[in-house]
Design a protein around this motif. Structure first.
Motif: not given
Length: 219
Positions: A38-58
Motif C-alpha cells: 500500500a505504501g508503494w501504491n502498487a497497482k498490480l500486486v501478484v503472489e504465488t500460493w499452493s494448497q495447504g499454505g496460510p492465507t494471511a499474507t494474501s
C-alpha cells in the motif's frame, strides 16, 4: 514516474490488516507486506500460493489493493489449490483475488507491469518465477517469504534480476520465517544497470559481512 512511498497509506493498510487477520501463523508478515504494498501504491500486486499454505499474507495484499485501487492476482498450480484459496479468503471476509491456474512461472511471465510480487522460497521454482517477471516501468518491490528455510543459500538478487533492472536496495528481515526483499528502480531512472551508468553517478555493490546480504549504494 517511479514508485513513491506514502506513509499514511501504509499505516492505514497495516492497521486494517491487523483488524482483519488478528493473530495468526503469519502474524507480522501479513501486516508488513500489506503496509509495503500500500505504501508503494502498487497497482498490480501478484503472489504465488499452493494448497495447504496460510492465507494471511494474501489477506494483507487484498487489503493493500483496496487502499491503492490496484489489482491483486494470485497464481496457483491447480484447481484444488484455487478452491481452497477462494474458500479461505471468503472465510476472512475478503473478496478473492483474480486467480490464475497453471504453472506459476508461465503465469507470471504472461503478466506485464508488476509493481509488487510475493513468492514462497519453499517452492523450488521461486527464483525462476522472479527471473521471468515483467516489472512495471515505475519500478517494483520483490519479496520472498519463508526465506530463512530456502534451499538455495547462495541466492542473490542480482543473479535473479540480471542486467534487465537496477536493484536500488535489498534487505533480509527476520520477520516470520524470513522475508527477503528487493526494491527495483524505475526504468530509465538514471545510473543504468549495476555496473555503473552515465554521468557522474555510479553504483557500488556492498555485501554485509554478518548477514551475507547484498546492497547496492549510489555514490
Amino acid at each position: 514516474m517511479k514508485l513513491v512511498w506514502s506513509p499514511e497509506t501504509a499505516s492505514k493498510a497495516y492497521i486494517d490488516t491487523v483488524k482483519t487477520c488478528g493473530l495468526s501463523n503469519e502474524s507480522g508478515v501479513a501486516e508488513l507486506v500489506s503496509a509495503m504494498a500500500a505504501g508503494w501504491n502498487a497497482k498490480l500486486v501478484v503472489e504465488t500460493w499452493s494448497q495447504g499454505g496460510p492465507t494471511a499474507t494474501s489477506v494483507g495484499l487484498a487489503v493493500a489493493t483496496h487502499h491503492t485501487g490496484g489489482k491483486h492476482i494470485c497464481v496457483v498450480p491447480d484447481e484444488s489449490s484455487k478452491s481452497e484459496y477462494v474458500a479461505a479468503m471468503r472465510k476472512h471476509g475478503q473478496q478473492p483475488a483474480d486467480v490464475m491456474v497453471g504453472p506459476p512461472e508461465k503465469a507470471v511471465e504472461g503478466l506485464e507491469g508488476i509493481d509488487f510480487l510475493v513468492v514462497d522460497c519453499r517452492r523450488n521454482d521461486f527464483a525462476r518465477i522472479l527471473s521471468v517477471a515483467r516489472l512495471g516501468h515505475r519500478g517494483a518491490v520483490l519479496m520472498c517469504k519463508n526465506a530463512s528455510s530456502r534451499a538455495a543459500s547462495d541466492f542473490r538478487w542480482r543473479s535473479v534480476i540480471g542486467g534487465k533492472s537496477r536493484i536500488v536496495r535489498s534487505v533480509f528481515l527476520p520477520v516470520g520465517k524470513g522475508l527477503d526483499i528487493a526494491h527495483v528502480g524505475a526504468r530509465g531512472g538514471g545510473g543504468g544497470g549495476l555496473g555503473g551508468g552515465k554521468g557522474q553517478s555510479r553504483w557500488i555493490k556492498h555485501i554485509d559481512q554478518q548477514s551475507g546480504e547484498e546492497f547496492v549504494i549510489r555514490k
